[in-house]
Design a protein around this motif. Structure first.
Motif, PDB file in Angstrom:
ATOM      1  N   PHE A 125       4.033  11.059  17.702  1.00 39.96           N
ATOM      2  CA  PHE A 125       4.428  10.250  16.549  1.00 39.96           C
ATOM      3  C   PHE A 125       3.213   9.689  15.817  1.00 39.96           C
ATOM      4  O   PHE A 125       3.233   9.514  14.596  1.00 39.96           O
ATOM      5  N   SER A 126       2.149   9.388  16.536  1.00 37.01           N
ATOM      6  CA  SER A 126       0.947   8.866  15.897  1.00 37.01           C
ATOM      7  C   SER A 126       0.407   9.839  14.855  1.00 37.01           C
ATOM      8  O   SER A 126       0.050   9.435  13.743  1.00 37.01           O
ATOM      9  N   CYS A 127       0.339  11.109  15.191  1.00 33.87           N
ATOM     10  CA  CYS A 127      -0.134  12.117  14.229  1.00 33.87           C
ATOM     11  C   CYS A 127       0.842  12.263  13.068  1.00 33.87           C
ATOM     12  O   CYS A 127       0.431  12.420  11.913  1.00 33.87           O
ATOM     13  N   ALA A 128       2.143  12.189  13.358  1.00 39.24           N
ATOM     14  CA  ALA A 128       3.146  12.286  12.294  1.00 39.24           C
ATOM     15  C   ALA A 128       3.005  11.127  11.317  1.00 39.24           C
ATOM     16  O   ALA A 128       3.049  11.315  10.096  1.00 39.24           O
ATOM     17  N   ILE A 129       2.814   9.924  11.832  1.00 37.54           N
ATOM     18  CA  ILE A 129       2.627   8.754  10.981  1.00 37.54           C
ATOM     19  C   ILE A 129       1.357   8.907  10.153  1.00 37.54           C
ATOM     20  O   ILE A 129       1.346   8.642   8.946  1.00 37.54           O
ATOM     21  N   HIS A 130       0.291   9.357  10.777  1.00 36.28           N
ATOM     22  CA  HIS A 130      -0.982   9.527  10.073  1.00 36.28           C
ATOM     23  C   HIS A 130      -0.829  10.460   8.870  1.00 36.28           C
ATOM     24  O   HIS A 130      -1.376  10.198   7.806  1.00 36.28           O
ATOM     25  N   ARG A 131      -0.076  11.528   9.027  1.00 33.41           N
ATOM     26  CA  ARG A 131       0.081  12.514   7.962  1.00 33.41           C
ATOM     27  C   ARG A 131       1.177  12.142   6.957  1.00 33.41           C
ATOM     28  O   ARG A 131       1.026  12.379   5.762  1.00 33.41           O
ATOM     29  N   MET A 132       2.280  11.555   7.427  1.00 34.81           N
ATOM     30  CA  MET A 132       3.469  11.433   6.592  1.00 34.81           C
ATOM     31  C   MET A 132       3.692  10.057   5.965  1.00 34.81           C
ATOM     32  O   MET A 132       4.291   9.963   4.905  1.00 34.81           O
ATOM     33  N   SER A 183       5.552  19.857  21.224  1.00 36.76           N
ATOM     34  CA  SER A 183       5.361  19.502  19.820  1.00 36.76           C
ATOM     35  C   SER A 183       6.726  19.480  19.130  1.00 36.76           C
ATOM     36  O   SER A 183       7.718  19.970  19.656  1.00 36.76           O
ATOM     37  N   PHE A 184       6.758  18.894  17.931  1.00 35.16           N
ATOM     38  CA  PHE A 184       8.020  18.815  17.195  1.00 35.16           C
ATOM     39  C   PHE A 184       7.762  19.057  15.720  1.00 35.16           C
ATOM     40  O   PHE A 184       6.627  18.954  15.240  1.00 35.16           O
ATOM     41  N   GLU A 185       8.818  19.395  15.008  1.00 36.58           N
ATOM     42  CA  GLU A 185       8.730  19.653  13.580  1.00 36.58           C
ATOM     43  C   GLU A 185       9.370  18.516  12.792  1.00 36.58           C
ATOM     44  O   GLU A 185      10.372  17.942  13.217  1.00 36.58           O
ATOM     45  N   VAL A 186       8.787  18.232  11.648  1.00 39.34           N
ATOM     46  CA  VAL A 186       9.374  17.313  10.687  1.00 39.34           C
ATOM     47  C   VAL A 186       9.601  18.112   9.415  1.00 39.34           C
ATOM     48  O   VAL A 186       8.663  18.705   8.875  1.00 39.34           O
ATOM     49  N   HIS A 187      10.846  18.144   8.963  1.00 38.59           N
ATOM     50  CA  HIS A 187      11.196  18.843   7.730  1.00 38.59           C
ATOM     51  C   HIS A 187      11.330  17.792   6.634  1.00 38.59           C
ATOM     52  O   HIS A 187      12.181  16.903   6.727  1.00 38.59           O
ATOM     53  N   ALA A 188      10.498  17.880   5.598  1.00 38.87           N
ATOM     54  CA  ALA A 188      10.523  16.886   4.525  1.00 38.87           C
ATOM     55  C   ALA A 188      10.143  17.535   3.204  1.00 38.87           C
ATOM     56  O   ALA A 188       9.144  18.255   3.124  1.00 38.87           O
ATOM     57  N   GLN A 189      10.938  17.285   2.196  1.00 35.51           N
ATOM     58  CA  GLN A 189      10.680  17.737   0.837  1.00 35.51           C
ATOM     59  C   GLN A 189      10.350  19.225   0.778  1.00 35.51           C
ATOM     60  O   GLN A 189       9.424  19.646   0.090  1.00 35.51           O
ATOM     61  N   GLY A 190      11.103  20.016   1.533  1.00 30.86           N
ATOM     62  CA  GLY A 190      10.954  21.466   1.501  1.00 30.86           C
ATOM     63  C   GLY A 190       9.817  22.025   2.334  1.00 30.86           C
ATOM     64  O   GLY A 190       9.586  23.231   2.340  1.00 30.86           O
ATOM     65  N   ALA A 191       9.087  21.187   3.043  1.00 33.54           N
ATOM     66  CA  ALA A 191       7.972  21.638   3.883  1.00 33.54           C
ATOM     67  C   ALA A 191       8.283  21.346   5.349  1.00 33.54           C
ATOM     68  O   ALA A 191       9.061  20.450   5.665  1.00 33.54           O
ATOM     69  N   VAL A 192       7.672  22.125   6.226  1.00 32.93           N
ATOM     70  CA  VAL A 192       7.813  21.923   7.665  1.00 32.93           C
ATOM     71  C   VAL A 192       6.443  21.531   8.215  1.00 32.93           C
ATOM     72  O   VAL A 192       5.451  22.220   7.984  1.00 32.93           O
ATOM     73  N   HIS A 193       6.397  20.411   8.921  1.00 32.31           N
ATOM     74  CA  HIS A 193       5.166  19.906   9.518  1.00 32.31           C
ATOM     75  C   HIS A 193       5.317  19.916  11.035  1.00 32.31           C
ATOM     76  O   HIS A 193       6.390  19.626  11.552  1.00 32.31           O
TER      77      HIS A 193
END
Length: 77
Positions: free
Chosen positions: A29-36, A14-24
């Motif tokens: 990538f499909s799940c990341a696109i769905h959420r972000m 799994s991997f983390e995406v740090h955006a606007q002060g939050a960590v996801h």
């Protein structure tokens, strides 16, 4: 391992995406696109490219922005 916040898969790569002060956390990538990814306000598709931001409204491209009445909007090439 970490659990994907979209599908719940507990995945060793799994991997983390740090955006606007939050960590996801996502397992793909499909799940990341769905959420972000923002959603085009005209055609409702997920915007995974550049998109067009017009006064805080997101569109997948100039065509959809114009269809919503935005004027003078052109795609960047």
């Amino acid at each position: 391992m970490a659990r994907c916040e979209v599908c719940g898969n507990d995945y060793g790569m799994s991997f983390e995406v740090h955006a606007q002060g939050a960590v996801h956390v996502f397992d793909c990538f499909s799940c990341a696109i769905h959420r972000m990814a923002p959603i085009c306000e005209h055609c409702r598709c997920r915007i995974i490219g550049q998109g067009v931001d017009v006064d805080g409204h997101w569109y997948c491209g100039a065509h959809c922005a114009r269809a919503e009445g935005m004027v003078g909007i052109v795609d960047k090439v």
